[in-house]
Write a protein that holds these residues in place. Structure first.
Motif, mmCIF file in Angstrom:
data_model
loop_
_atom_site.group_PDB
_atom_site.id
_atom_site.type_symbol
_atom_site.label_atom_id
_atom_site.label_comp_id
_atom_site.label_asym_id
_atom_site.label_seq_id
_atom_site.Cartn_x
_atom_site.Cartn_y
_atom_site.Cartn_z
ATOM 1 N N LYS A 19 0.815 -1.213 0.000
ATOM 2 C CA LYS A 19 0.000 0.000 0.000
ATOM 3 C C LYS A 19 0.850 1.265 0.000
ATOM 4 O O LYS A 19 0.530 2.222 -0.686
ATOM 5 C CB LYS A 19 -0.937 -0.010 1.199
ATOM 6 C CG LYS A 19 -1.953 1.087 1.157
ATOM 7 C CD LYS A 19 -2.979 0.921 2.229
ATOM 8 C CE LYS A 19 -4.046 1.969 2.035
ATOM 9 N NZ LYS A 19 -5.243 1.690 2.778
ATOM 10 N N HIS A 20 1.967 1.296 0.761
ATOM 11 C CA HIS A 20 2.806 2.497 0.802
ATOM 12 C C HIS A 20 3.421 2.786 -0.561
ATOM 13 O O HIS A 20 3.638 3.937 -0.916
ATOM 14 C CB HIS A 20 3.878 2.388 1.881
ATOM 15 C CG HIS A 20 4.991 1.450 1.558
ATOM 16 N ND1 HIS A 20 4.885 0.095 1.705
ATOM 17 C CD2 HIS A 20 6.226 1.692 1.072
ATOM 18 C CE1 HIS A 20 6.015 -0.477 1.330
ATOM 19 N NE2 HIS A 20 6.840 0.463 0.942
ATOM 20 N N ALA A 21 3.667 1.761 -1.366
ATOM 21 C CA ALA A 21 4.217 1.978 -2.706
ATOM 22 C C ALA A 21 3.202 2.701 -3.584
ATOM 23 O O ALA A 21 3.565 3.556 -4.390
ATOM 24 C CB ALA A 21 4.634 0.656 -3.334
ATOM 25 N N ASP A 22 1.917 2.368 -3.423
ATOM 26 C CA ASP A 22 0.868 3.066 -4.176
ATOM 27 C C ASP A 22 0.843 4.545 -3.837
ATOM 28 O O ASP A 22 0.726 5.391 -4.717
ATOM 29 C CB ASP A 22 -0.512 2.462 -3.880
ATOM 30 C CG ASP A 22 -0.695 1.090 -4.496
ATOM 31 O OD1 ASP A 22 0.044 0.751 -5.445
ATOM 32 O OD2 ASP A 22 -1.579 0.355 -4.020
ATOM 33 N N SER A 23 0.941 4.869 -2.552
ATOM 34 C CA SER A 23 0.897 6.279 -2.156
ATOM 35 C C SER A 23 2.151 7.009 -2.629
ATOM 36 O O SER A 23 2.086 8.179 -2.998
ATOM 37 C CB SER A 23 0.711 6.421 -0.645
ATOM 38 O OG SER A 23 1.803 5.881 0.050
ATOM 39 N N GLU A 24 3.301 6.332 -2.635
ATOM 40 C CA GLU A 24 4.518 6.949 -3.158
ATOM 41 C C GLU A 24 4.375 7.251 -4.648
ATOM 42 O O GLU A 24 4.777 8.316 -5.107
ATOM 43 C CB GLU A 24 5.732 6.048 -2.905
ATOM 44 C CG GLU A 24 6.150 6.004 -1.460
ATOM 45 C CD GLU A 24 7.295 5.029 -1.214
ATOM 46 O OE1 GLU A 24 7.973 4.637 -2.168
ATOM 47 O OE2 GLU A 24 7.491 4.672 -0.039
ATOM 48 N N LEU A 25 3.798 6.319 -5.395
ATOM 49 C CA LEU A 25 3.581 6.552 -6.826
ATOM 50 C C LEU A 25 2.626 7.709 -7.060
ATOM 51 O O LEU A 25 2.812 8.486 -7.996
ATOM 52 C CB LEU A 25 3.053 5.280 -7.496
ATOM 53 C CG LEU A 25 4.054 4.150 -7.658
ATOM 54 C CD1 LEU A 25 3.375 2.900 -8.205
ATOM 55 C CD2 LEU A 25 5.207 4.566 -8.555
ATOM 56 N N LEU A 26 1.607 7.823 -6.222
ATOM 57 C CA LEU A 26 0.675 8.944 -6.330
ATOM 58 C C LEU A 26 1.412 10.261 -6.148
ATOM 59 O O LEU A 26 1.224 11.205 -6.919
ATOM 60 C CB LEU A 26 -0.447 8.808 -5.298
ATOM 61 C CG LEU A 26 -1.415 9.997 -5.239
ATOM 62 C CD1 LEU A 26 -2.136 10.164 -6.560
ATOM 63 C CD2 LEU A 26 -2.402 9.801 -4.103
ATOM 64 N N TRP A 27 2.282 10.350 -5.127
ATOM 65 C CA TRP A 27 3.048 11.583 -4.893
ATOM 66 C C TRP A 27 3.961 11.894 -6.071
ATOM 67 O O TRP A 27 4.101 13.051 -6.460
ATOM 68 C CB TRP A 27 3.855 11.494 -3.604
ATOM 69 C CG TRP A 27 3.012 11.706 -2.397
ATOM 70 C CD1 TRP A 27 2.631 10.784 -1.483
ATOM 71 C CD2 TRP A 27 2.398 12.933 -1.985
ATOM 72 N NE1 TRP A 27 1.827 11.352 -0.527
ATOM 73 C CE2 TRP A 27 1.673 12.674 -0.810
ATOM 74 C CE3 TRP A 27 2.400 14.222 -2.496
ATOM 75 C CZ2 TRP A 27 0.955 13.658 -0.148
ATOM 76 C CZ3 TRP A 27 1.682 15.209 -1.823
ATOM 77 C CH2 TRP A 27 0.972 14.919 -0.674
ATOM 78 N N VAL A 28 4.570 10.879 -6.632
ATOM 79 C CA VAL A 28 5.447 11.086 -7.790
ATOM 80 C C VAL A 28 4.642 11.638 -8.962
ATOM 81 O O VAL A 28 5.056 12.595 -9.616
ATOM 82 C CB VAL A 28 6.169 9.772 -8.175
ATOM 83 C CG1 VAL A 28 6.853 9.895 -9.526
ATOM 84 C CG2 VAL A 28 7.164 9.377 -7.105
#
Length: 110
Positions: free
Chosen positions: A3-12
């Motif tokens: 899940k944290h990878a999804d939020s990181e991709l969103l920020w990117v």
């Protein structure tokens, strides 16, 4: 994918979109805290490349460093301005805080 990878991709993605629109103020503090001079030079190169690639559409960049960590890795790029700040006296601090507060309040009313 975690899940944290999804939020990181969103920020990117959000950052990339904002950079394309020229809507970014990127504040990078503490260049002098990168202890290894070679790594500090790499950081400066990456910041310079990002600045050069994204400033034309209106993005703003601020990179700060104490002078001791800056001398040997001074970035150079078209449109880059360099400023040196000096220590404030107590009266200057009070005046700055007062003017800054007024400026922020005015901007918030818009």
């Amino acid at each position: 994918m975690p899940k944290h990878a999804d939020s990181e991709l969103l920020w990117v993605r959000l950052l990339e979109q904002a950079l394309q629109r020229g809507a970014v103020l990127l504040l990078l503090d503490g260049l002098d805290e990168v202890r290894d001079p070679a790594l500090r030079n790499t950081v400066v190169e990456r910041v310079r490349d990002c600045f050069s690639a994204h400033r034309a559409v209106g993005n703003k960049f601020v990179l700060t460093s104490r002078i001791v960590g800056y001398r040997e890795v001074r970035p150079e790029a078209a449109g880059l301005a360099e400023c040196m700040l000096v220590d404030f006296e107590d009266e200057e601090i009070a005046a700055f805080v007062e003017k800054w507060t007024v400026a922020i309040e005015r901007a918030a009313r818009r």
